[in-house]
Write an enzyme that holds these catalytic residues in place. Structure first.
Site, PDB file in Angstrom:
ATOM      1  N   ASP A  15       0.878  -1.197  -0.007  1.00 42.82           N
ATOM      2  CA  ASP A  15      -0.003  -0.136   0.063  1.00 42.82           C
ATOM      3  C   ASP A  15       0.968   1.289   0.035  1.00 42.82           C
ATOM      4  O   ASP A  15       2.235   1.054   0.438  1.00 42.82           O
ATOM      5  CB  ASP A  15      -0.808  -0.066   1.045  1.00 42.82           C
ATOM      6  CG  ASP A  15      -1.863   1.226   1.454  1.00 42.82           C
ATOM      7  OD1 ASP A  15      -2.307   1.588  -0.045  1.00 42.82           O
ATOM      8  OD2 ASP A  15      -2.140   1.865   2.413  1.00 42.82           O
ATOM      9  N   ASP A  17       0.042   4.983   0.665  1.00 45.95           N
ATOM     10  CA  ASP A  17      -0.221   6.095   1.886  1.00 45.95           C
ATOM     11  C   ASP A  17      -0.254   5.604   3.211  1.00 45.95           C
ATOM     12  O   ASP A  17      -1.313   4.502   3.699  1.00 45.95           O
ATOM     13  CB  ASP A  17      -1.754   6.716   1.554  1.00 45.95           C
ATOM     14  CG  ASP A  17      -1.708   7.503   0.335  1.00 45.95           C
ATOM     15  OD1 ASP A  17      -0.781   8.322  -0.172  1.00 45.95           O
ATOM     16  OD2 ASP A  17      -2.707   7.380  -0.320  1.00 45.95           O
TER      17      ASP A  17
END
Length: 225
Positions: A15, A17
């Site tokens: 991922d 953020d």
């Protein structure tokens, strides 16, 4: 150097953020400003429970439903787009900062020859990766634009991670998922991925474990040995 992963792992899916960059803080700020402008209070727990890791419009829908509101799809899109404009303004003002420990892990993974994918609900991923000088580490990108164009279900559904594994020519059982969001950890678990690393940015270690993380760390370089 060991990456702290099972031997069967041949590809890595991160991922963006909150895992590679600190932009999760900027997103949380933009969500708060957007919802508070509507007269709705918005806490860190609201962010973690209803918004974190999900596609933008799903986040709007989830949060407002929790408040007993049922906006139209046009209104959901308007609110979501307003939030996106605001986060871009914040990024322009405050810039992008990768987590040093995450960069160290990416370097180690690159040296080990493992392909790297980024899987994120954000539509701003390319801009963030470029601003954070991370593009050279990325072999495949599945972002909010790909999710929409390919009609994939957003996290906590595993579709985007499965697509990331496909783009790296790797079966899910041979790929590791790195996530800070409960929705993302659940997606990795439910997708049958070979190893799920939870990154605890929100003091939710137990919740990350209960959603399917095989291990939980504060920083990715804890996995290096």
């Amino acid at each position: 150097m060991s990456l702290g992963l099972p031997d069967k792992i041949t590809a890595l899916l991160f991922d963006l953020d909150g895992v590679l960059t600190s932009t999760a803080v900027l997103h949380r700020q933009a969500w708060r400003q957007t919802f508070e402008a509507m007269g709705q209070s918005f806490s860190e727990q609201d962010y973690l429970a209803y918004v974190d890791g999900k596609p933008r419009y799903d986040g709007v829908r989830s949060f407002l439903t929790s408040r007993g509101l049922t906006p139209s799809e046009d209104e959901i899109r308007r609110i979501g787009d307003q939030k996106n404009d605001l986060v871009n303004e914040i990024i322009d003002k405050e810039g992008i900062t990768p987590y040093p420990a995450s960069v160290s892990y990416l370097k180690a993974a690159r040296e080990a020859g493992l392909p790297i994918g980024v899987v994120t609900s954000s539509a701003n991923a390319m801009r963030v990766l470029r601003s954070g000088n991370l593009l050279d580490y990325v072999d495949a990108l599945v972002d909010g634009n790909v999710i929409t164009a390919s009609n994939l279900r957003g996290k906590p559904a595993p579709d985007s991670f499965v697509e990331g594994a496909r783009r790296l020519k790797t079966a899910p059982e041979n790929a590791a998922v790195f996530e800070d969001a409960l929705a993302g950890v659940q997606a990795g678990h439910d997708g049958g991925f070979g190893f799920v690393v939870g990154v605890d940015r929100g003091h939710q270690r137990d919740a990350l474990k209960s959603h399917g993380a095989d291990v939980v760390v504060d920083e990715l370089d804890e996995l290096l040995s």
